[in-house]
Every structure is written in structure tokens, then in C-alpha cells.
Design a protein around this motif. Structure first.
Motif, PDB file in Angstrom:
ATOM      1  N   LEU A 197       0.799  -1.213   0.000  1.00  0.00           N
ATOM      2  CA  LEU A 197       0.000   0.000   0.000  1.00  0.00           C
ATOM      3  C   LEU A 197       0.834   1.267   0.000  1.00  0.00           C
ATOM      4  O   LEU A 197       0.367   2.321  -0.447  1.00  0.00           O
ATOM      5  CB  LEU A 197      -0.941   0.002   1.218  1.00  0.00           C
ATOM      6  N   ASP A 198       2.064   1.183   0.505  1.00  0.00           N
ATOM      7  CA  ASP A 198       2.895   2.382   0.564  1.00  0.00           C
ATOM      8  C   ASP A 198       3.994   2.386  -0.504  1.00  0.00           C
ATOM      9  O   ASP A 198       4.972   3.125  -0.401  1.00  0.00           O
ATOM     10  CB  ASP A 198       3.513   2.549   1.947  1.00  0.00           C
ATOM     11  N   ALA A 199       3.798   1.605  -1.547  1.00  0.00           N
ATOM     12  CA  ALA A 199       4.806   1.524  -2.605  1.00  0.00           C
ATOM     13  C   ALA A 199       4.992   2.850  -3.321  1.00  0.00           C
ATOM     14  O   ALA A 199       6.095   3.169  -3.791  1.00  0.00           O
ATOM     15  CB  ALA A 199       4.431   0.430  -3.615  1.00  0.00           C
TER      16      ALA A 199
ATOM     17  N   ALA B 148     -10.385  -1.108   3.883  1.00  0.00           N
ATOM     18  CA  ALA B 148      -9.878   0.250   3.724  1.00  0.00           C
ATOM     19  C   ALA B 148      -9.179   0.700   4.990  1.00  0.00           C
ATOM     20  O   ALA B 148      -9.463   0.214   6.097  1.00  0.00           O
ATOM     21  CB  ALA B 148     -11.026   1.208   3.384  1.00  0.00           C
ATOM     22  N   LEU B 149      -8.257   1.639   4.835  1.00  0.00           N
ATOM     23  CA  LEU B 149      -7.607   2.323   5.958  1.00  0.00           C
ATOM     24  C   LEU B 149      -8.295   3.658   6.172  1.00  0.00           C
ATOM     25  O   LEU B 149      -8.521   4.409   5.221  1.00  0.00           O
ATOM     26  CB  LEU B 149      -6.125   2.569   5.662  1.00  0.00           C
ATOM     27  N   ILE B 150      -8.613   3.974   7.433  1.00  0.00           N
ATOM     28  CA  ILE B 150      -9.234   5.250   7.748  1.00  0.00           C
ATOM     29  C   ILE B 150      -8.518   5.870   8.949  1.00  0.00           C
ATOM     30  O   ILE B 150      -7.848   5.191   9.714  1.00  0.00           O
ATOM     31  CB  ILE B 150     -10.752   5.123   8.021  1.00  0.00           C
TER      32      ILE B 150
ATOM     33  N   VAL C  68       0.489   9.516   2.822  1.00  0.00           N
ATOM     34  CA  VAL C  68      -0.759   8.750   2.847  1.00  0.00           C
ATOM     35  C   VAL C  68      -0.628   7.594   1.857  1.00  0.00           C
ATOM     36  O   VAL C  68      -0.359   7.798   0.676  1.00  0.00           O
ATOM     37  CB  VAL C  68      -1.960   9.645   2.481  1.00  0.00           C
ATOM     38  N   PRO C  69      -0.792   6.353   2.310  1.00  0.00           N
ATOM     39  CA  PRO C  69      -0.630   5.207   1.411  1.00  0.00           C
ATOM     40  C   PRO C  69      -1.876   5.001   0.557  1.00  0.00           C
ATOM     41  O   PRO C  69      -2.854   5.751   0.648  1.00  0.00           O
ATOM     42  CB  PRO C  69      -0.451   4.051   2.396  1.00  0.00           C
TER      43      PRO C  69
END
Length: 549
Positions: free
Chosen positions: A203-205, A321-323, A312-313
Motif C-alpha cells: 500500500l505504501d509503494a 480500507a484504511l481510515i 498517505v498510502p
């Protein structure tokens, strides 16, 4: 096939902070409005909602106004509007007020409130339960569950009643599986499951590394003649040199002030102790003059996302999802993130509700990042995106001026045509022999205190006979690397006295981990030079029990 019991929901939310509760409330609001039932469950690792919540806090109500427009008419605990806004530059003995005209408009606290974010979350939990949300405090999400094609299908809570050696105690209870069409991760900064999701789904690529500050906070009762409800003070400068950080002091209700200190975890001197810098800051005449004659009633610490927009990834992955702070929506110059956390939860909820209505479950909620990109979250964070990296790169004095100019230019619509980069906080520590030793004064027990008496005020408790949740990838690293090169910085960056080097006097040093002291700040997981410490969730209900924080 798992032998654990399972429960099925449309949406499972991990974490009962402002983001998770706002998401749950919004889902139920949409459900009622359209007459379509949506089942929602919220898991909270603290013993109660709010037990692990720690923030300054000055709260911008913009998201709360959107979520619950009539909140002022009920019993919401936000009752103290900000009445004064001060920004001080500190030398060792003097304070120099910064004129408001020099501050970008976004730094204004007009229309905000000061109070306890923990109490606000307790109130939001009541609103959520009244709408039919099921909330389970004391149950920690310990494992991510995946379906046959690799999509997230929920989480499992940790087993209860496991002894330190891994055997089952008489009160053993296996964890529970919670299956969901969508799972929202609202764990806060450096969530242990979020870290795993970032690795699995890369996700943080395409984002900058997330960077953090360590926020330390105390709650004091002070004499009534010193108390000015709604007065907000922020400080820069002493006792830090060129490290990123500063102090805050907020006058809340009932003659209480929330005061604290934030140290950016990008600092390079391995001899630095954020806790001791906080205690030293309180001795400044301008701060001591406010709290002297008062009584300290609570203490806590927590890591804070400071990466901003560029860190922000990717926010979505199959099934979830990330919140909130799991994604990193803190506005660093404003020292605020509750409003952006809540709004992100609301946007994710709206995307999930729409997808559930057309039975598009288990896929990526692409509508969530799309709407967030056009929201006021994106506009706000893009404006301040160079503030923290400017301080980290140029130092306090030059970085403050540089970032101030950048924010002013972006405010008037010009904008500098570049975004500064971040470097991971665990990189860059100097060797112990290349850094300046710091001699910290002994606590006086009146204004400044030691770590163990502070942890006592956090009401931290873990079942003593349980597996240690602060795990080492390689047990030799603390002595062979950390002690040898950096004088074991974990002894100083931990704000709770968890890590100790014992046995040096006999020539057989070893790292002792006092896991029962852990306040779940996650600093060790972030700052350890070789990333050898991995924080995993302890038994549910353990950790701090913050009142009014």
C-alpha cells in the motif's frame, strides 16, 4: 478450517476512535435513511471506549458538524470553545510571543473546542449504539482473515487466558472470527494490522515513508485564579535544539489544563529522551508559572503521524480500507487530526454503503479515495505538506520560516512547485560517540517526575502471565548493535520505562522488557534502529486506562 466461532457482519471496524466511530455512525445513518439494513460491528482493544485515546486536544468540529449537526444541543462533552490562541518561542528563560499576523490563516483556532478526545469518543460510542452499532470493548483484533482469493474477509480477536509460555490457563478462551464484506482499519498511528496490510498489499509503494512524533501528555488541576477556560498555548524552541517538536498547554473545563510535549522521532542524538525533554520543558518559567500550585492527575503517551499528504498510502485493498490515523491524515502544523480522521471514516462508509447496495462486496472501494481526493481533507493536507519535512531538513529556525512562507503561498493560491521528501525515523541515529551526551536534571516531584510514577497515573495494566507483546526478531541485536553503537536508545525513547539494560556491572548485559508498563505508544516499533522490535497486540483489555485524556 478454523475451529473458532464466527460472526458475520456487513462491515467490521477495527478501533473505536474518532474515525472508526464516525464510519459506524455514518453507515447506520445511511441505512436508516434508505431503509436498507446494514450490520456494523466495532472492535476496541481498550477495556472501554476511550481507554486508549490520547490527544491534546483542540478539536475542529467541521466533521462533527457534518456527521451530527445538532451535537451542540445534547450532552456532547465538547463544551469549552477556544477563547485565546497564543504561540510562544521559548529560550531557556524567556518567552517571545509570535504575532498572529505572521501565522497563516489555517493556524487559527477560531471555532474550535478544547477538551478530552477520549470523552468525545465515549459520547460518539453512545450515539453509534443508539443507531444499532454493536461495539465490543476489551477485544483486540489480533489477526487479519483472508478468503480463498486473498481478499480481506474480516479479523480474528486474540485468544484470552494464554500463559507466557504459550500454555492455556484455566480461563482460556479462543478468539472469535468476525467476518465482513468490508473491514475498516482504524487502529490509530502505526497500527500493527495496518503495518501488515501495507506489506501484503504494497500500500505504501508509491507514497513517502510515514514519519512520526512522540506526544507526551499530562492532565493537571491548577488554582482557579490561574485558569482561563479556552486559552490555548503552543510553544517552539527550548528545550529542543534543531529537533522537530514543541509544547502545548490547553485550559479545559473544571480548572484543568492539558499540557504536553511532542518530539519528532527523526531526532539523531541517541542520548535524547523525549520524556525527559517534556519534564524539562515544564520547568520553563512561563510554563511552571501556570501549573505551580496545581496537581498532576494523569499521564500518557502516543505516537502521532507526521508525514502528511505525501505519506498517505493507498487507502483501499480487496475487502477493506484504511481510515483515520491508520492512513495518516494528521495536519501537523495545526496539531489536529480528529476532524480529518472522522471525515475519512465518513467517506469510507459512504463508499461501502453504495457498494453493498449493488452487491459489489470484497472488491476495492475505489469511490473512497476518489471522493477523499476532492474533499477538504486533501485541500487542507496539501496546503501544509512541506511543513514537517522543512523542519526536519533545515532545523527549527530556518524550517519554521521556510514552511511558513510555503503555507502562506499555498493559502493565497500560488504554491511552491515541489514537495519535500521524508526519511524513515529509524534511520539517521548517530553513533553514541559522535553525539552530545545530555545531562537531564533529577525530577523534583512537584513539577517534574520520573517515568514509573508517571506510568502509575496512566492506570496501565496487563495480565502479567501472558505472552510478551513486544517481540524481538533477533534477540542478539539489543546488545550487539543497539548497546554497542547507540548506548541502547530504547532505554530513553520509551516513555514508560519498558526497556532496561541489566547486568552491565557483571559484564553480562541483557535487555529486560517490562511489558506490563507498556502504554501502547508504538515508539519502539518506529524508532528501533534496525526495526528489530515488533509490537503486537496484547490480550484484549490490557494497556492504559486514560481518564479525561
Amino acid at each position: 478450517m478454523s475451529d473458532r466461532e464466527s460472526m458475520d457482519y456487513d462491515v467490521v471496524v477495527v478501533g473505536a476512535g474518532p474515525a472508526g466511530l464516525a464510519a459506524a455512525i455514518r453507515l447506520k445513518q445511511l441505512s436508516q435513511a434508505e431503509g436498507r439494513e446494514v450490520s456494523v460491528c466495532v472492535l476496541e482493544k481498550g477495556s472501554e471506549v476511550g481507554a486508549h485515546i490520547l490527544s491534546g486536544a483542540v478539536i475542529d468540529p467541521i466533521a462533527l458538524d457534518e456527521l451530527l449537526p445538532d451535537w451542540r444541543e445534547g450532552d456532547c462533552p465538547l463544551t469549552v470553545p477556544v477563547s485565546e490562541n497564543h504561540h510562544w518561542l521559548l529560550s531557556e528563560t524567556k518567552r517571545y510571543p509570535m504575532p498572529h499576523l505572521l501565522l497563516p490563516p489555517l493556524m487559527s483556532n477560531k471555532g474550535t473546542y478544547t477538551g478530552s478526545l477520549g470523552n468525545l469518543c465515549r459520547w460518539l460510542a453512545g450515539q453509534a449504539e443508539a443507531l444499532g452499532v454493536e461495539i465490543f470493548p476489551g477485544f483486540a483484533a489480533a489477526e487479519i482473515l483472508f478468503d480463498d482469493v486473498g481478499a480481506v474477509k474480516g479479523v480474528a480477536t486474540g485468544d484470552m487466558g494464554v500463559a507466557r509460555d504459550g500454555t492455556h490457563k484455566p480461563d482460556y478462551q479462543p478468539g472469535m472470527e468476525l467476518h465482513a464484506k468490508y473491514t475498516f482499519f482504524a487502529e490509530g498511528a502505526r497500527g500493527h494490522l495496518t503495518k501488515e496490510l501495507k506489506r501484503i498489499f504494497a500500500l505504501d509503494a508509491d507514497s513517502q515513508p510515514q514519519v512520526y512524533g512522540l506526544g507526551l501528555k499530562e492532565l493537571w488541576e491548577i488554582p482557579a485564579d490561574k485558569h482561563v477556560p479556552g486559552r490555548v498555548i503552543h510553544t517552539q524552541g527550548w528545550p529542543l535544539n534543531d529537533e522537530v517538536g514543541g509544547g502545548f498547554l490547553y485550559h479545559q473545563e473544571n480548572n484543568q489544563v492539558a499540557l504536553g510535549f511532542v518530539v519528532g522521532l527523526s531526532y539523531r542524538n541517541p542520548h535524547l529522551s523525549p520524556f525527559e525533554e517534556f519534564q524539562r520543558w515544564k520547568q520553563h518559567p512561563a510554563i511552571r508559572g501556570i501549573i505551580e500550585g496545581g496537581r498532576r492527575v494523569s499521564y500518557g503517551a502516543r505516537a502521532i503521524n507526521e508525514g502528511g499528504w505525501q505519506s498517505v498510502p493507498k487507502l483501499v485493498f480487496p475487502g477493506g480500507a484504511l481510515i483515520g490515523c491508520s492512513a495518516g491524515f494528521v495536519n501537523v502544523p495545526r496539531i489536529k487530526g480528529s476532524h480529518t480522521a472522522m471525515k475519512s471514516g465518513m467517506l469510507a462508509a459512504e463508499a461501502a454503503f453504495a457498494a453493498l447496495g449493488i452487491d459489489r462486496t470484497g472488491d476495492e472501494l475505489s469511490a473512497y479515495p476518489a471522493t477523499l481526493e476532492t474533499s477538504w481533507i486533501a485541500r487542507e493536507l496539501k496546503t501544509v505538506r512541506n511543513a514537517e519535512p522543512a523542519l526536519a531538513r533545515f532545523g527549527a529556525a530556518v524550517g519554521t520560516m521556510w514552511s511558513g512562507i510555503d503555507m502562506w503561498m499555498r493559502t493565497i493560491g500560488i504554491g511552491l512547485p515541489y514537495t519535500l521528501r521524508h526519511h524513515p525515523d529509524n534511520e539517521g541515529l548517530l553513533r553514541k560517540d559522535l553525539a552530545r551526551p545530555i545531562a537531564y536534571p533529577k525530577p523534583d516531584g512537584v513539577i517534574s517526575f520520573d517515568r514509573l510514577s508517571s506510568v502509575f497515573l496512566s492506570n496501565t495494566n496487563h495480565e502479567e502471565d501472558q505472552p510478551i507483546h513486544l517481540t524481538l526478531k533477533d534477540a542478539s541485536v539489543p546488545i550487539d548493535v543497539n548497546l554497542r553503537l547507540y548506548d541502547a536508545p530504547e532505554q530513553r525513547y520509551c516513555p514508560a520505562g519498558v526497556y532496561e539494560i541489566v547486568g552491565q556491572e557483571t559484564g553480562a548485559p541483557r535487555l529486560q522488557i517490562n511489558a506490563q508498563n507498556c502504554v501502547h505508544c508504538k515508539t519502539c516499533d518506529i524508532k528501533d534502529p534496525t526495526q528489530n522490535i515488533n509490537w503486537v497486540v496484547p490480550e484484549g483489555g490490557g494497556g492504559p486506562n486514560y481518564p479525561n485524556m
